[in-house]
Design an enzyme around this catalytic site. Structure first.
Site, PDB file in Angstrom:
ATOM      1  N   GLY A 117      20.079  59.294 110.492  1.00  0.00           N
ATOM      2  CA  GLY A 117      19.357  58.212 111.136  1.00  0.00           C
ATOM      3  C   GLY A 117      18.793  57.266 110.101  1.00  0.00           C
TER       4      GLY A 117
ATOM      5  N   ARG B 129      17.940  51.557  91.706  1.00  0.00           N
ATOM      6  CA  ARG B 129      18.604  50.441  92.373  1.00  0.00           C
ATOM      7  C   ARG B 129      18.544  50.648  93.885  1.00  0.00           C
ATOM      8  NH1 ARG B 129      24.816  49.566  91.980  1.00  0.00           N
ATOM      9  NH2 ARG B 129      25.092  47.495  92.876  1.00  0.00           N
ATOM     10  N   ILE B 130      18.133  49.600  94.582  1.00  0.00           N
ATOM     11  CA  ILE B 130      18.023  49.674  96.031  1.00  0.00           C
ATOM     12  C   ILE B 130      19.315  49.117  96.641  1.00  0.00           C
ATOM     13  CG2 ILE B 130      16.730  48.889  98.049  1.00  0.00           C
ATOM     14  CD1 ILE B 130      15.181  50.882  96.264  1.00  0.00           C
TER      15      ILE B 130
ATOM     16  N   ASN C 292      20.195  49.052  99.973  1.00  0.00           N
ATOM     17  CA  ASN C 292      19.940  48.264 101.180  1.00  0.00           C
ATOM     18  C   ASN C 292      18.436  48.188 101.385  1.00  0.00           C
ATOM     19  OD1 ASN C 292      19.357  47.597 103.933  1.00  0.00           O
ATOM     20  ND2 ASN C 292      21.506  47.976 104.444  1.00  0.00           N
ATOM     21  N   PRO C 293      17.827  47.056 101.042  1.00  0.00           N
ATOM     22  CA  PRO C 293      16.355  46.970 101.079  1.00  0.00           C
ATOM     23  C   PRO C 293      15.782  47.236 102.465  1.00  0.00           C
ATOM     24  CG  PRO C 293      17.331  44.911 100.272  1.00  0.00           C
ATOM     25  CD  PRO C 293      18.467  45.841 100.527  1.00  0.00           C
TER      26      PRO C 293
ATOM     27  N   LYS D 110      18.207  56.101  92.654  1.00  0.00           N
ATOM     28  CA  LYS D 110      17.313  57.240  92.856  1.00  0.00           C
ATOM     29  C   LYS D 110      17.218  57.457  94.369  1.00  0.00           C
ATOM     30  CE  LYS D 110      14.752  56.561  88.569  1.00  0.00           C
ATOM     31  NZ  LYS D 110      13.409  56.380  87.966  1.00  0.00           N
TER      32      LYS D 110
ATOM     33  N   VAL E 283      14.836  57.524  98.160  1.00  0.00           N
ATOM     34  CA  VAL E 283      13.661  56.949  98.821  1.00  0.00           C
ATOM     35  C   VAL E 283      13.223  57.749 100.051  1.00  0.00           C
ATOM     36  CG1 VAL E 283      14.041  54.586  98.031  1.00  0.00           C
ATOM     37  CG2 VAL E 283      15.165  55.376 100.130  1.00  0.00           C
ATOM     38  N   GLY E 284      13.902  58.849 100.350  1.00  0.00           N
ATOM     39  CA  GLY E 284      13.656  59.532 101.619  1.00  0.00           C
ATOM     40  C   GLY E 284      12.343  60.282 101.696  1.00  0.00           C
ATOM     41  N   GLU E 285      11.840  60.744 100.583  1.00  0.00           N
ATOM     42  CA  GLU E 285      10.701  61.663 100.637  1.00  0.00           C
ATOM     43  C   GLU E 285       9.468  61.174  99.896  1.00  0.00           C
ATOM     44  OE1 GLU E 285      12.454  65.979 100.791  1.00  0.00           O
ATOM     45  OE2 GLU E 285      13.850  64.727  99.707  1.00  0.00           O
TER      46      GLU E 285
END
Ligand code: MOS
Length: 746
Positions: free
Chosen positions: A474, A636-637, A639-640, A709, A711-713
């Site tokens: 999701g 590096r992002i 999809n912002p 890197k 970003v999920g947690e």
């Protein structure tokens, strides 16, 4: 919403674009097929009967009454449960738990399945389970952390060693000018994805097809195959969509194994979907913790020592614990650092990874303790952290692969307006008379990479197919990964077909540890670049190609072409190279990769800083988080839009952790009394006011070739402490347990 949305993107790059979810339309129109949406012919419905005591044995089940129900076809109990080929108390993969599958009549936790009823309809099976009317022999359950002795347990898949110590603690203690000794407690939490655990199981001889939400498709096949004595390759697991996972869907669970067994026993497809109430027990949770933190500083307010002792619950029959003290191992520099984990065996289901396992609960305590230490030194909490955050990894001295923490502190503080914060508590009130407090916390999360493979197929018509078994929980992986895939061939994303969510595809690894985009993304990128490398060789060797004789190492894929870097006029369409070679398609393979020397020599983490404002009614003590600003540096992002959603989701979970979530046990029976969304509190829209996410640009050349890197947690870490510290700042009260409730302030 943040800088990254307006930051200019490199022309022609799909990565960096804030694309909306490619599967969004299917989801909002209801055409996305989740596991339990599958209705094979001749289906049987399975319903678990959960134990209503936490410790003892099942003395009687009224099987005859259930079987007499006209819609009930089978009742599975420990007396008639067909044998499993694999021992359920063994762990077939590194992400396996000992599971409860009716192996005997012992009850080890409330919510443990003690029977499974199969019916022609869900209603019949549910009614059949009700008719079983169990009687128990009960023993006094051990539910609270002080009801058993802490033990040193084997470190699990996520655990670092039980004891870590760097530096000379005794000397550091003796030389400290001042210190604190505080104990924080966190409550048990149960991950409740919107989609509860489900499976539709179908056997075809000794081949098994599972429609089941999974965060680790190929690994799960091996886990389930183990129990049924078949090769992992005989299992096909389809998981195109998940309604959330949070760690609980990476691991084979008892109820799902029982449903698969029921399908084998009956020769019919079987569907099981846990009810919301049944999510509280057999499918993992975040264990309660008690954490003692001793911190000391020297005369210059530099940390002399950090001593973090974590105690957490585990079950009576397995070893996973919430490794909370991990949080102190990577963040702050001190002359001496010690962290320990101990487990307390209780009559609860086995805890499991749950979004930021260890870091969430550990950073909650650590960031509060840092605030208390800052108060003791008389320094502003941000200034205190700036003096003490580690420049290199504590203990090992390894440099960080990249660390933009100082920028996170600075930018977050600026946007929040931190410089206007009065040092002392109880100084601010708003126009309505609410007490206002500001607090902060530092965020940290490791950035692991796991094994993963992918396949890219360039087709003669200039489109390409990318395949990996990757899971989209999701979070938008299906979109971000397609962006990476498209870039690897230099194609617009519209030309990419991306297949995932099926275990027969190349192994996309685990969607966990905040490592999925880095891992599956690296494999996809490598597979696309493998195609380009092959095409480049063909073109360079072909006198008819404009690229003839050029060096493959200088080729780059861009706008559907291969071009010589620095000489873009010299190039050729991908499709033209294929066509001249007489190929219908060309396949490339790729694997996730991190240079071993980088993994060995550098510490790798994502970083951030979270700032919170709370407003508290001075009479009613009602608390509101009115503002949250989080600044994160996470490589590096891709999809912002999606990354910011993840960071926001983490921060909202931080609000939940700080003020809402707690599984409340009845101490007499061990049952969870609030096992539903009426009683188990999570924030709703009205609880989340002003929430801002800032992503700090960061180039990390070491984590992986793409610099990704996770970003999920990380969003949870830092947020919990920031809120508790803001409550102190508003009220002058240190509440040393979570969640913080109105009664704590009365
Ligand atoms: Mo997570 S707890 O890494 O799914």
């Amino acid at each position: 919403m943040s800088d990254t949305m307006s930051r200019p993107m490199r022309f022609g790059s799909n990565s960096g674009q804030p694309l909306t979810r490619r599967d969004g339309l299917a989801k909002v129109t209801g055409t996305a097929t989740f596991a339990a949406d599958n209705h094979p012919r001749n289906l049987l419905y399975a319903v678990c009967l959960p134990a209503t005591i936490a410790r003892g044995r099942v003395a009687h089940l009224d099987v005859a009454a259930a079987e007499a129900h006209p819609g009930v076809s089978h009742v599975m109990t420990p007396q008639n449960r067909p044998p499993l080929q694999g021992d359920p108390s063994e762990k077939p993969t590194m992400f396996s738990f000992r599971i409860e599958v009716l192996q005997d009549d012992t009850v080890r936790y409330a919510g443990q399945p003690i029977a499974m009823v199969l019916g022609e309809t869900i209603e019949a099976a549910t009614e059949g389970a009700r008719l079983l009317n169990p009687r128990y022999e009960t023993m006094t359950p051990r539910i609270a952390l002080d009801q058993n002795e802490p033990e040193a347990l084997e470190p699990g898949a996520l655990g670092r060693p039980a004891d870590v110590e760097h530096g000379d603690m005794q000397t550091a203690r003796n030389s400290a000018a001042q210190g604190i000794d505080v104990t924080y407690e966190t409550a048990p939490q149960y991950h409740n994805a919107m989609e509860t655990h489900a499976v539709v199981a179908q056997w075809d001889g000794d081949r098994l097809i599972l429609d089941m939400p999974s965060q680790a498709l190929v690994l799960s096949c091996a886990g389930y195959a183990h129990f049924f004595g078949i090769p992992a390759g005989n299992v096909t697991l389809r998981s195109p969509f998940l309604g959330g996972g949070f760690g609980s869907k990476a691991i084979p669970t008892g109820p799902q194994v029982l449903a698969i067994l029921a399908a084998r026993m009956t020769g019919r497809p079987v569907k099981l979907m846990l009810t919301r109430q049944q999510m509280f027990g057999p499918v993992g949770h975040r264990g309660a913790t008690r954490q003692r933190l001793r911190l000391g500083t020297d005369d210059a307010a530099a940390l002399s020592f950090i001593d973090h002792e974590g105690v957490s619950e585990t079950s009576s029959f397995d070893d996973f614990l919430e490794p909370a003290a991990n949080a102190s191992q990577g963040l702050y520099a001190a002359q001496a650092l010690r962290s320990t984990h101990r487990g307390v065996r209780l009559d609860v289901g086995t805890p499991s990874p749950m979004r930021a396992p260890g870091e969430a609960s550990g950073s909650a305590a650590l960031e509060c303790a840092m605030d208390e230490m800052a108060e003791a030194t008389g320094l502003d909490p941000l200034e205190f952290r700036l003096r003490n955050y580690a420049e290199t990894e504590p203990g090992t001295g390894k440099p960080y692969s990249s660390k933009a923490l100082r920028e996170c502190y600075a930018e977050g503080a600026r946007r929040f307006g931190w410089s206007r914060r009065p040092l002392a508590p109880r100084q601010m009130q708003d126009a309505d008379g609410m007490l206002v407090g500001w607090g902060m916390g530092t965020a940290l999360f490791p950035c692991p990479m796991f094994a993963a493979d992918a396949r890219a197929t360039l087709r003669a018509d200039g489109t390409a197919l990318f395949e990996t078994s990757a899971a989209d929980m999701g979070q938008g992986a299906w979109t971000a990964l397609a962006q990476i895939a498209a870039d690897s061939l230099g194609l617009p994303i519209e030309k990419i077909e991306f297949r995932s969510g099926n275990s027969t595809l190349p192994d996309g690894g685990i969607a966990g540890g905040s490592g999925h985009t880095a891992t599956a993304g690296s494999a996809l990128d490598a597979s696309g670049r493998d195609v380009i490398r092959q095409l480049g060789s063909m073109a360079a060797a072909d006198p008819a190609s404009p690229l003839h004789g050029a060096d493959n190492a200088t080729f780059q894929a861009r706008d559907g072409r291969i071009e010589v870097e620095g000489d873009p006029a010299r190039g050729e369409d991908l499709a033209a190279i294929l066509h001249r070679a007489g190929l219908e398609q060309l396949e490339g393979q790729g694997s996730a990769f991190r240079k071993p020397e980088d993994a060995e020599n550098r510490a790798m983490n994502a970083h951030g800083a979270v700032f919170a404002e709370v407003k508290i009614d001075p009479d009613l003590c009602q608390m509101r988080v009115t503002r949250l600003v989080g600044a994160f540096a996470a490589g590096r992002i891709i999809n912002p839009r999606l990354a910011e959603s993840q960071l926001m989701g983490g921060m909202i979970w931080g609000v939940s952790f700080a003020l809402h979530e707690k599984a409340q046990h009845d101490p007499r029976t061990g049952r969870i009394m609030n096992a539903d969304f009426a009683g188990y509190h999570i924030p709703v829209n009205a609880d989340i006011r002003d929430l801002e996410v800032i992503t700090i640009h960061e180039d990390d050349p070491y984590v992986n070739a793409l610099g990704i890197k996770g970003v999920g947690e990380i969003g949870i870490t830092g947020t919990v402490g920031a809120i508790a510290n803001a409550i102190w700042h508003a009220t002058g009260r240190r509440i040393r347990h979570f969640p913080i409730r109105i009664e704590d302030l009365l």
